[in-house]
Write an enzyme that holds these catalytic residues in place. Structure first.
Site, PDB file in Angstrom:
ATOM      1  N   LYS A 116      -5.818 -48.345 -42.537  1.00  0.00           N
ATOM      2  CA  LYS A 116      -5.122 -48.395 -41.255  1.00  0.00           C
ATOM      3  C   LYS A 116      -6.020 -48.029 -40.085  1.00  0.00           C
ATOM      4  CE  LYS A 116      -0.743 -47.005 -41.489  1.00  0.00           C
ATOM      5  NZ  LYS A 116       0.346 -46.072 -41.893  1.00  0.00           N
ATOM      6  N   GLU A 200      -3.192 -40.020 -33.999  1.00  0.00           N
ATOM      7  CA  GLU A 200      -2.628 -40.848 -32.943  1.00  0.00           C
ATOM      8  C   GLU A 200      -1.740 -39.980 -32.077  1.00  0.00           C
ATOM      9  OE1 GLU A 200      -1.653 -45.110 -34.842  1.00  0.00           O
ATOM     10  OE2 GLU A 200       0.109 -43.942 -34.320  1.00  0.00           O
ATOM     11  N   LYS A 237      12.322 -47.887 -43.426  1.00  0.00           N
ATOM     12  CA  LYS A 237      13.393 -48.662 -42.802  1.00  0.00           C
ATOM     13  C   LYS A 237      14.669 -48.647 -43.642  1.00  0.00           C
ATOM     14  CE  LYS A 237       9.557 -51.354 -41.266  1.00  0.00           C
ATOM     15  NZ  LYS A 237       8.609 -52.394 -41.707  1.00  0.00           N
ATOM     16  N   ASN A 290       1.080 -55.416 -42.076  1.00  0.00           N
ATOM     17  CA  ASN A 290       1.420 -55.498 -43.497  1.00  0.00           C
ATOM     18  C   ASN A 290       1.084 -56.910 -43.961  1.00  0.00           C
ATOM     19  OD1 ASN A 290       4.242 -53.432 -42.802  1.00  0.00           O
ATOM     20  ND2 ASN A 290       2.384 -52.803 -43.809  1.00  0.00           N
ATOM     21  N   ARG A 292       1.691 -59.083 -46.286  1.00  0.00           N
ATOM     22  CA  ARG A 292       2.535 -59.577 -47.382  1.00  0.00           C
ATOM     23  C   ARG A 292       3.888 -60.000 -46.811  1.00  0.00           C
ATOM     24  NH1 ARG A 292       5.837 -54.992 -47.029  1.00  0.00           N
ATOM     25  NH2 ARG A 292       4.634 -53.097 -46.694  1.00  0.00           N
ATOM     26  N   VAL A 295      10.183 -56.667 -47.018  1.00  0.00           N
ATOM     27  CA  VAL A 295      11.556 -56.492 -47.486  1.00  0.00           C
ATOM     28  C   VAL A 295      12.533 -57.183 -46.535  1.00  0.00           C
ATOM     29  CG1 VAL A 295      13.365 -54.772 -47.883  1.00  0.00           C
ATOM     30  CG2 VAL A 295      11.029 -54.301 -48.632  1.00  0.00           C
TER      31      VAL A 295
HETATM   32  P1  ADP Z   1       3.654 -47.007 -42.993  1.00  0.00           P
HETATM   33  O1  ADP Z   1       2.323 -47.602 -43.347  1.00  0.00           O
HETATM   34  O2  ADP Z   1       4.061 -45.931 -43.901  1.00  0.00           O
HETATM   35  O3  ADP Z   1       4.688 -48.058 -42.762  1.00  0.00           O
HETATM   36  P2  ADP Z   1       3.428 -46.738 -40.100  1.00  0.00           P
HETATM   37  O4  ADP Z   1       2.120 -46.420 -39.461  1.00  0.00           O
HETATM   38  O5  ADP Z   1       3.880 -48.143 -40.042  1.00  0.00           O
HETATM   39  O6  ADP Z   1       3.367 -46.229 -41.606  1.00  0.00           O
HETATM   40  O7  ADP Z   1       4.551 -45.782 -39.493  1.00  0.00           O
HETATM   41  C1  ADP Z   1       5.818 -45.677 -40.103  1.00  0.00           C
HETATM   42  C2  ADP Z   1       6.824 -45.095 -39.129  1.00  0.00           C
HETATM   43  O8  ADP Z   1       6.406 -43.794 -38.675  1.00  0.00           O
HETATM   44  C3  ADP Z   1       7.008 -45.896 -37.856  1.00  0.00           C
HETATM   45  O9  ADP Z   1       7.903 -46.969 -38.027  1.00  0.00           O
HETATM   46  C4  ADP Z   1       7.542 -44.839 -36.903  1.00  0.00           C
HETATM   47  O10 ADP Z   1       8.914 -44.588 -37.105  1.00  0.00           O
HETATM   48  C5  ADP Z   1       6.744 -43.601 -37.315  1.00  0.00           C
HETATM   49  N1  ADP Z   1       5.514 -43.478 -36.504  1.00  0.00           N
HETATM   50  C6  ADP Z   1       4.301 -43.918 -36.833  1.00  0.00           C
HETATM   51  N2  ADP Z   1       3.394 -43.648 -35.877  1.00  0.00           N
HETATM   52  C7  ADP Z   1       4.049 -43.009 -34.883  1.00  0.00           C
HETATM   53  C8  ADP Z   1       3.673 -42.476 -33.609  1.00  0.00           C
HETATM   54  N3  ADP Z   1       2.412 -42.539 -33.172  1.00  0.00           N
HETATM   55  N4  ADP Z   1       4.645 -41.915 -32.839  1.00  0.00           N
HETATM   56  C9  ADP Z   1       5.927 -41.846 -33.288  1.00  0.00           C
HETATM   57  N5  ADP Z   1       6.338 -42.319 -34.479  1.00  0.00           N
HETATM   58  C10 ADP Z   1       5.425 -42.909 -35.276  1.00  0.00           C
HETATM   59  P1  ADP Z   2       6.901 -50.996 -44.767  1.00  0.00           P
HETATM   60  O1  ADP Z   2       5.769 -50.694 -45.679  1.00  0.00           O
HETATM   61  O2  ADP Z   2       6.442 -51.300 -43.372  1.00  0.00           O
HETATM   62  O3  ADP Z   2       8.036 -49.999 -44.813  1.00  0.00           O
HETATM   63  P2  ADP Z   2       8.498 -52.648 -46.397  1.00  0.00           P
HETATM   64  O4  ADP Z   2       9.689 -51.824 -46.150  1.00  0.00           O
HETATM   65  O5  ADP Z   2       8.612 -54.119 -46.443  1.00  0.00           O
HETATM   66  O6  ADP Z   2       7.469 -52.357 -45.260  1.00  0.00           O
HETATM   67  O7  ADP Z   2       7.763 -52.081 -47.721  1.00  0.00           O
HETATM   68  C1  ADP Z   2       7.835 -52.781 -48.934  1.00  0.00           C
HETATM   69  C2  ADP Z   2       7.867 -51.898 -50.131  1.00  0.00           C
HETATM   70  O8  ADP Z   2       6.568 -51.489 -50.500  1.00  0.00           O
HETATM   71  C3  ADP Z   2       8.679 -50.649 -49.965  1.00  0.00           C
HETATM   72  O9  ADP Z   2       9.402 -50.453 -51.138  1.00  0.00           O
HETATM   73  C4  ADP Z   2       7.639 -49.561 -49.774  1.00  0.00           C
HETATM   74  O10 ADP Z   2       8.102 -48.330 -50.247  1.00  0.00           O
HETATM   75  C5  ADP Z   2       6.493 -50.092 -50.593  1.00  0.00           C
HETATM   76  N1  ADP Z   2       5.156 -49.747 -50.103  1.00  0.00           N
HETATM   77  C6  ADP Z   2       4.506 -50.290 -49.067  1.00  0.00           C
HETATM   78  N2  ADP Z   2       3.272 -49.798 -48.956  1.00  0.00           N
HETATM   79  C7  ADP Z   2       3.120 -48.894 -49.962  1.00  0.00           C
HETATM   80  C8  ADP Z   2       2.056 -48.043 -50.411  1.00  0.00           C
HETATM   81  N3  ADP Z   2       0.863 -48.011 -49.823  1.00  0.00           N
HETATM   82  N4  ADP Z   2       2.287 -47.252 -51.453  1.00  0.00           N
HETATM   83  C9  ADP Z   2       3.455 -47.281 -52.075  1.00  0.00           C
HETATM   84  N5  ADP Z   2       4.500 -48.062 -51.720  1.00  0.00           N
HETATM   85  C10 ADP Z   2       4.336 -48.863 -50.692  1.00  0.00           C
HETATM   86 MG    MG Z   3       4.621 -49.555 -41.378  1.00  0.00          MG
END
Ligand code: ADP
Ligand code: ADP
Ligand code: MG
Length: 444
Positions: A116, A200, A237, A290, A292, A295
């Site tokens: 990331k 961040e 989500k 992402n 891929r 969901v």
């Molecule tokens: P993941 O790879 O686990 O999906 P993300 O970087 O997409 O992680 O962040 C997941 C969630 O965490 C975001 O949808 C948001 O709700 C929260 N989040 C991430 N970064 C920030 C930020 N800089 N400020 C506030 N909320 C954040």
């Molecule tokens: P997001 O990763 O932004 O929440 P999705 O909700 O589409 O997007 O995630 C798809 C599925 O993959 C979810 O079940 C989530 O828990 C899983 N997942 C995504 N990234 C990872 C990771 N790095 N390690 C474990 N599970 C992951």
């Molecule tokens: Mg995310």
């Protein structure tokens, strides 16, 4: 076009891919663990191969077993679904080396976006606005303290290899940073195998808005509009919709164009999602990509009338994107994730489903591999169904979802249906005025 595809997944997404293959006239191979022997994805595929015991690390994640299954059955391509091996660049490389098409972006793009911190740097360079932060991984507490001081508290620490809402820590003071920083690195090492974290600025009441994209192998990337994914628990989500109530056509065009340019720059192909945080002044910041199918892809399919999984398969087999222009969203779509969990504590609730009735009617779509008398395994993700609705307007879609949830009967295990019912009846949800803090009122 491919003749046979191996679906390297289980549950609802494996069925989703099998359905798309059937409609395209492509034969399918399912893989399954010993725990999934009686699953629907095994039943509906043309062939099925057992890849190991229940534990994912010994079956669905075991690359040699998955590749052997593909070679024995002589498939042309592998669809990874989401989760499992879908964002594993090494797996995509192994597929390539074995002359099996991996349905997704190139290994290099997966690798770049999978880290990331490097994705942030690349996307910032490609023109997307990013939050103030460390601009790369941070290795010492000293450096972390300097950066946090410069950008101002609160800040957020994120595991560079994180995903699925894991590996995230909010830090409000210097003292907190002193304890959180080493803990975050330690946790990242344990969960993802690498200790790398980056910093961040933390946005207080953001919305999560993401763009669906699709790129072909000829340098064209187009977006399919946005999804609002602000309703979350533990950064994961719960409910998604399209379009977002805060998006105007102008803003969609502007953000969409930036997204297309940035992804064209890095040679993006196949399906992807570009995630943004949007602050209270509607300023937006790139968060991650992402690489891929996601969901929540059904809400985009419903408002654009496009089958994204079929498109993924066609593009991987060499088709060109044939869209003249961007598809304008038609009506409104909402999806609720139904998890086998206690609706109050969100503790997983695996077990046998004794009674199962799926809602029906115009504009309702249910994606599930569950059925009456089936057993929800404790070994995998707790997502057991997705309900998506489509109606002419948001108020109608909300009403339709309320009715769909009311007529969705799952007995024998606990599910998040009651929680989703509270969400869709919440006045702030109905009004569209919410941030990622929305769920705080429902969960301790
Ligand atoms: P993941 O790879 O686990 O999906 P993300 O970087 O997409 O992680 O962040 C997941 C969630 O965490 C975001 O949808 C948001 O709700 C929260 N989040 C991430 N970064 C920030 C930020 N800089 N400020 C506030 N909320 C954040
Ligand atoms: P997001 O990763 O932004 O929440 P999705 O909700 O589409 O997007 O995630 C798809 C599925 O993959 C979810 O079940 C989530 O828990 C899983 N997942 C995504 N990234 C990872 C990771 N790095 N390690 C474990 N599970 C992951
Ligand atoms: Mg995310």
């Amino acid at each position: 076009m491919f003749k046979k595809i191996l679906v390297a997944n289980r549950g609802e997404i494996a069925l989703r891919v099998i359905y798309a293959c059937k409609e395209l006239g492509i034969k399918t191979v399912a893989i399954f663990s010993e725990a999934d022997r009686n699953s629907l994805h095994v039943r509906f595929a043309d062939e099925a191969v057992c890849v190991g015991p229940a534990k994912s690390s010994e079956s669905y994640l075991k690359i040699p077993s998955v590749i052997s299954a593909a070679e024995i059955t002589n498939v042309d391509a592998i669809h990874p679904g989401y989760g499992f091996l879908s964002e594993n660049a090494y797996f995509a490389e192994v597929c390539e080396a074995c002359h099996i098409k991996f349905i997704g972006p190139s290994p290099n793009v997966i690798r770049l976006m999978g880290d990331k911190a490097s994705a942030l740097a690349a996307m910032s360079k490609a023109g997307l606005p990013v939050l103030p932060g460390s601009e790369g991984i941070v290795e010492s507490l000293e450096r972390a303290t300097e950066i946090a001081h410069a950008i101002g508290y609160p800040v957020i620490l994120k595991a560079s290899a994180g995903g699925g809402g894991r590996g995230i820590r909010i830090v409000r003071t210097r003292e907190e940073l002193a304890t959180s920083f080493p803990t975050a690195r330690h946790e990242a090492q344990i969960a993802f195998g690498v200790p790398d974290v980056y910093i961040e600025k933390y946005i207080e009441n953001p919305r999560h808005i993401e763009f669906q994209v699709m790129g072909d192998n000829y340098g064209r990337v187009i977006h399919f509009g946005e999804r609002e994914c602000t309703i979350q628990r533990r950064h994961q989500k719960l409910l998604e919709e399209s379009p977002s109530v805060v998006m105007s056509e102008d803003r969609r065009d502007k953000m969409g164009r930036l997204v297309e340019e940035a992804l064209t720059n890095i040679g993006y192909s196949n399906a992807g999602t570009v995630e943004f945080l949007v602050d209270e002044n509607m300023k937006f910041y790139f968060m991650e990509v992402n690489t891929r199918i996601q969901v929540e892809h059904p809400v985009t399919e419903m408002v654009t009338g496009t089958d994204l999984v079929k498109l993924q398969i066609m593009i991987a087999s060499g088709a060109k994107l044939h869209f003249e222009d961007h598809l304008k969203p038609r009506g409104h779509s909402i999806e609720c994730r139904i998890n086998a969990e206690d609706p109050d504590t969100l503790v997983p609730s695996p077990g046998k489903i004794t009674s199962f009735n799926v809602p029906g009617g115009i504009g309702i779509r249910v994606e599930t591999a569950a059925h009456s008398e089936c057993t929800v395994s404790p070994y995998y993700d707790s997502l057991i169904a997705k309900v998506a609705v489509h109606a002419n307007s948001r108020p109608e879609a909300v009403k339709k979802m309320e009715r769909a949830l009311e007529t969705f009967v799952i007995e024998g295990i606990k599910t998040t249906i009651p929680l989703q019912q509270r969400i869709v009846r919440d006045p702030d949800f109905v009004a569209g005025t919410f941030s990622t803090k929305f769920m705080d009122r429902y969960l301790a």
